[in-house]
Design a protein around this motif. Structure first.
Motif, PDB file in Angstrom:
ATOM      1  N   ASP A  82       0.838  -1.189   0.000  1.00  0.00           N
ATOM      2  CA  ASP A  82       0.000   0.000   0.000  1.00  0.00           C
ATOM      3  C   ASP A  82       0.886   1.257   0.000  1.00  0.00           C
ATOM      4  O   ASP A  82       1.606   1.511   0.953  1.00  0.00           O
TER       5      ASP A  82
ATOM      6  N   TYR B 111      -4.342  -3.409  -2.560  1.00  0.00           N
ATOM      7  CA  TYR B 111      -5.089  -4.593  -2.139  1.00  0.00           C
ATOM      8  C   TYR B 111      -4.992  -5.773  -3.100  1.00  0.00           C
ATOM      9  O   TYR B 111      -5.642  -6.793  -2.869  1.00  0.00           O
TER      10      TYR B 111
ATOM     11  N   GLN C 282      -8.633   3.778   6.308  1.00  0.00           N
ATOM     12  CA  GLN C 282      -7.407   4.440   6.756  1.00  0.00           C
ATOM     13  C   GLN C 282      -7.562   5.963   6.681  1.00  0.00           C
ATOM     14  O   GLN C 282      -8.128   6.481   5.724  1.00  0.00           O
TER      15      GLN C 282
ATOM     16  N   VAL D 105      -2.050   2.453   6.941  1.00  0.00           N
ATOM     17  CA  VAL D 105      -1.195   1.296   6.667  1.00  0.00           C
ATOM     18  C   VAL D 105      -0.356   1.628   5.438  1.00  0.00           C
ATOM     19  O   VAL D 105      -0.894   1.882   4.367  1.00  0.00           O
TER      20      VAL D 105
ATOM     21  N   TRP E 278       2.396  -5.313   3.306  1.00  0.00           N
ATOM     22  CA  TRP E 278       1.585  -5.871   4.387  1.00  0.00           C
ATOM     23  C   TRP E 278       1.107  -7.302   4.111  1.00  0.00           C
ATOM     24  O   TRP E 278       0.327  -7.865   4.885  1.00  0.00           O
TER      25      TRP E 278
ATOM     26  N   GLN F 185     -13.745  -6.397   9.493  1.00  0.00           N
ATOM     27  CA  GLN F 185     -12.832  -5.397   8.954  1.00  0.00           C
ATOM     28  C   GLN F 185     -11.382  -5.864   8.919  1.00  0.00           C
ATOM     29  O   GLN F 185     -10.516  -5.172   8.383  1.00  0.00           O
TER      30      GLN F 185
ATOM     31  N   CYS G  78      -8.883  -6.173  11.027  1.00  0.00           N
ATOM     32  CA  CYS G  78      -7.854  -5.329  11.646  1.00  0.00           C
ATOM     33  C   CYS G  78      -7.343  -5.976  12.932  1.00  0.00           C
ATOM     34  O   CYS G  78      -8.071  -6.695  13.618  1.00  0.00           O
TER      35      CYS G  78
ATOM     36  N   TYR H 154      -3.316  -4.204   9.389  1.00  0.00           N
ATOM     37  CA  TYR H 154      -3.934  -4.958   8.304  1.00  0.00           C
ATOM     38  C   TYR H 154      -3.497  -6.434   8.290  1.00  0.00           C
ATOM     39  O   TYR H 154      -4.123  -7.255   7.626  1.00  0.00           O
ATOM     40  N   THR H 155      -2.424  -6.764   8.987  1.00  0.00           N
ATOM     41  CA  THR H 155      -1.813  -8.085   8.872  1.00  0.00           C
ATOM     42  C   THR H 155      -1.987  -8.869  10.161  1.00  0.00           C
ATOM     43  O   THR H 155      -1.555  -8.420  11.230  1.00  0.00           O
TER      44      THR H 155
ATOM     45  N   LYS I 153     -11.931  -3.903   2.735  1.00  0.00           N
ATOM     46  CA  LYS I 153     -10.575  -4.450   2.827  1.00  0.00           C
ATOM     47  C   LYS I 153     -10.549  -5.764   2.067  1.00  0.00           C
ATOM     48  O   LYS I 153     -11.577  -6.441   1.969  1.00  0.00           O
TER      49      LYS I 153
ATOM     50  N   GLU J 277      -8.420  -9.474   1.941  1.00  0.00           N
ATOM     51  CA  GLU J 277      -7.526 -10.287   2.760  1.00  0.00           C
ATOM     52  C   GLU J 277      -6.507 -11.047   1.906  1.00  0.00           C
ATOM     53  O   GLU J 277      -6.674 -11.177   0.688  1.00  0.00           O
TER      54      GLU J 277
END
Length: 620
Positions: free
Chosen positions: A137, A156, A193, A205, A209, A343, A345, A351-352, A379, A381
């Motif tokens: 990101d 993403y 964010q 972020v 990630w 989400q 988080c 994010y990770t 988001k 994954e």
């Protein structure tokens, strides 16, 4: 065999360097916030070691997660890599996170540099080396031995570059990455964010990630493939894209049920395979059956490349009930879909997830609570998360991460006059469209994903009908929820209302003839738990409670309201939310995952009646 030996040799080379370079004393997570049960389990020398692309598996790969050098430099001085570095950062955790070991903000006026050397001196014949990034990101420039390997924009979607010709002989290979991320100061997709986190908006972020990895592939290799099941015809359609294909190359596609071969077809490069899957075992939350899939490329009868994968036979569709109200059907049967807003988080990794076990944990708990769906909210994954949903039988609604916000939101169905589209620049439109396509391409493999959601609550919403129609045409195998929570248009399969805290729905007689009716967000019942909150003061939920008993009683009263709504026309509902996130304390679990506010067994018991098949009959 030679390819497998080559992969093992390359792996041993990299591990021999890591055993020296990856010293635990060079890293420690940054203290000051709550941590998860997995924070202390993070292994610097073996961080996120799992294979990152379960939908397309090869043996020859090298994990490049671990300690890298990093520097944050002014943007105007960022064209040349720094001579010295600020310190060490643990990849793949974003620089703002505690688990990165840095916990610093970057922002639009600075650039983040990464650097790492690997002892890698390949003798490659008819082989190529690819460097893969799960997600970075936002804008990323990659250099190998000081030479540019490629540039990517998008926070993403995964991407890769062929770096074979940039490698040097009998020397260490120098890998550098430059990242610029304007966060909420830019028009790019960024989800929640924001540079000044507050309320429902969270810590930025920046940078790498998801897992970074090298892969050796044959010069002619499978670059990608798509699969589409058809349970009505009992077929699986498979198309593969080859790099450097020869005219005589053949592609063989084999479907397996365990060790038993179900179907097999050999086709020419550029053709589609159509496999017959008789008496198919249908995938569902109750029976998430996955077939194995092998795709190989042959030349003159010899296999030159092969990937292993899997697929599921399942269908998601819109079908009217006996009263003419459109319903969401799974495998031609109505199934009420109910799950939390998720989400993704983490208080330690942002994010990770700290470990792969942690990545799977939220899905497992959601399943144990009796939900059958997750809405993945603004988001995307890592691929392993979706693989776990496929394995565990969890339906997924996938949001497009929002960005370029600022337009007016009208959340009431049937009301007009206040809503506006975002007037995006051509650059902003192109950024959105490019990344949305990339996200779909990267994730269309996963059978758990049944709904695409281009827009949420008017955040950056623009050209709704164009975007929705494109999405429906690009992936006709899934449903499209064009505008979750407002600024509705007569397009897409779904009309999606948000209402806090109690469940309600649009009137089926007004809206149900052409679109599926869902409640895309409700609930938000808050309960702060001492010593398990991001901050001690100024936390909030849409409605807050003092103890778990009051919280559960209110939640149970909401669940009891669903039966008449489902019978009238409601097809799905999404409860806010899986966990607390920063100052939001309306999760089913605390942000650190150490306290589950609702007993799993009690939730499962009160959720079970929602899936009563007798409540809704589809039109024959």
């Amino acid at each position: 065999m030679k390819r497998a030996l080559l992969g093992l040799w390359l792996l041993s080379c990299v591990l021999s360097v890591d055993s020296v370079a990856q010293k635990p004393s060079e890293w420690k997570y940054v203290e000051g916030k709550i941590i998860t049960p997995w924070t202390e389990k993070v292994n610097v020398a073996n961080v996120h070691p799992e294979y990152p692309r379960p939908q397309m598996v090869r043996q020859n790969w090298l994990n490049m997660n671990g300690l890298w050098n990093y520097s944050i430099v002014p943007k105007q001085a960022s064209e040349v890599r720094p001579v010295s570095f600020d310190g060490r950062i643990l990849v793949p955790f974003a620089v703002e996170s505690a688990l990165s070991g840095v916990s610093k903000t970057v922002g639009k006026d600075s650039v983040l540099w990464y650097q790492r050397s690997i002892d890698f001196s390949p003798k490659l014949k008819d082989q190529r080396v690819l460097i893969h990034f799960g997600a970075v990101d936002w804008k990323c420039d990659v250099f190998v031995n000081g030479k540019p390997a490629g540039t990517h924009q998008g926070g993403y979607d995964p991407f890769s570059f062929d770096i074979t010709d940039l490698l040097v002989k009998k020397k260490q290979q120098d890998i550098s990455v430059r990242v610029w991320d304007p966060s909420s100061d830019g028009p790019q997709p960024r989800g929640k964010q924001i540079k000044n986190p507050h309320g429902i908006w969270y810590t930025p972020v920046t940078g790498i990630w998801q897992t970074v990895w090298l892969e050796t592939v044959p010069t002619t290799h499978i670059a990608d493939f798509k699969q589409v099941p058809d349970i009505d015809k009992q077929t699986l359609n498979v198309s593969a894209t080859l790099t450097n294909a020869a005219a005589t190359d053949r592609i063989k596609v084999t479907a397996l049920d365990g060790s038993a071969k179900v179907a097999e077809q050999e086709i020419a490069s550029g053709e589609n395979a159509v496999l017959n899957i008789p008496n198919a075992k249908l995938w569902s939350p109750e029976n998430p059956f996955l077939y194995d899939l092998i795709i190989s490329v042959t030349r003159n009868g010899k296999v030159i490349d092969e990937v292993k994968s899997y697929f599921a036979m399942r269908k998601i569709s819109m079908q009217p009930d006996e009263n003419g109200i459109q319903r969401m059907a799974l495998n031609n049967k109505f199934l009420f879909q109910y799950g939390p807003l998720d989400q993704g988080c983490w208080p330690d990794g942002l994010y990770t997830a700290p470990t792969d076990e942690a990545l799977k944990f939220d899905i497992l708990k959601t399943k144990e609570m009796g939900f059958n769906m997750i809405r993945k909210h603004v988001k995307v994954e890592p691929a392993r998360w979706y693989r776990y949903c496929d394995e565990l039988g969890m339906l997924v609604w996938q949001d497009m991460p929002s960005g370029d916000m600022g337009n007016n939101w009208e959340q009431r169905p049937g009301i007009t006059g206040a809503e506006t589209d975002k007037d995006r620049t051509p650059e902003s439109e192109n950024i959105y469209k490019t990344e949305w396509k990339a996200i779909i391409d990267a994730n269309d493999h996963f059978p758990s994903i049944v709904v695409w959601v281009p827009f949420n609550e008017a955040w950056g919403q623009f050209k709704t009908e164009e975007i929705t129609n494109w999405t429906m045409q690009y992936d006709p195998s899934r449903l499209v929820n064009s505008a979750s929570g407002g600024n509705f248009h007569p397009v897409g399969h779904i009309i999606d209302m948000h209402n806090y805290p109690a469940p309600v729905m649009p009137r089926p007689d007004l809206f149900g003839a052409k679109q599926i009716i869902v409640l895309g967000e409700f609930g938000g019942l808050g309960l702060p738990i001492d010593n398990h909150v991001w901050q001690q003061k100024d936390n909030w939920g849409y409605q807050s409670f003092k103890n778990p008993e009051e919280l559960y009683a209110r939640y149970e009263s909401f669940i009891k309201r669903f039966e008449p709504l489902i019978k009238k026309g409601l097809s799905a509902a999404v409860y806010t939310q899986t966990t607390d996130v920063e100052v939001e304390i309306n999760g089913l679990m605390t942000y650190d995952r150490k306290v589950i506010k609702f007993p799993e067994a009690k939730l499962k018991a009160i959720h079970a009646p929602l899936y009563n098949a007798d409540w809704v009959k589809l039109k024959p």
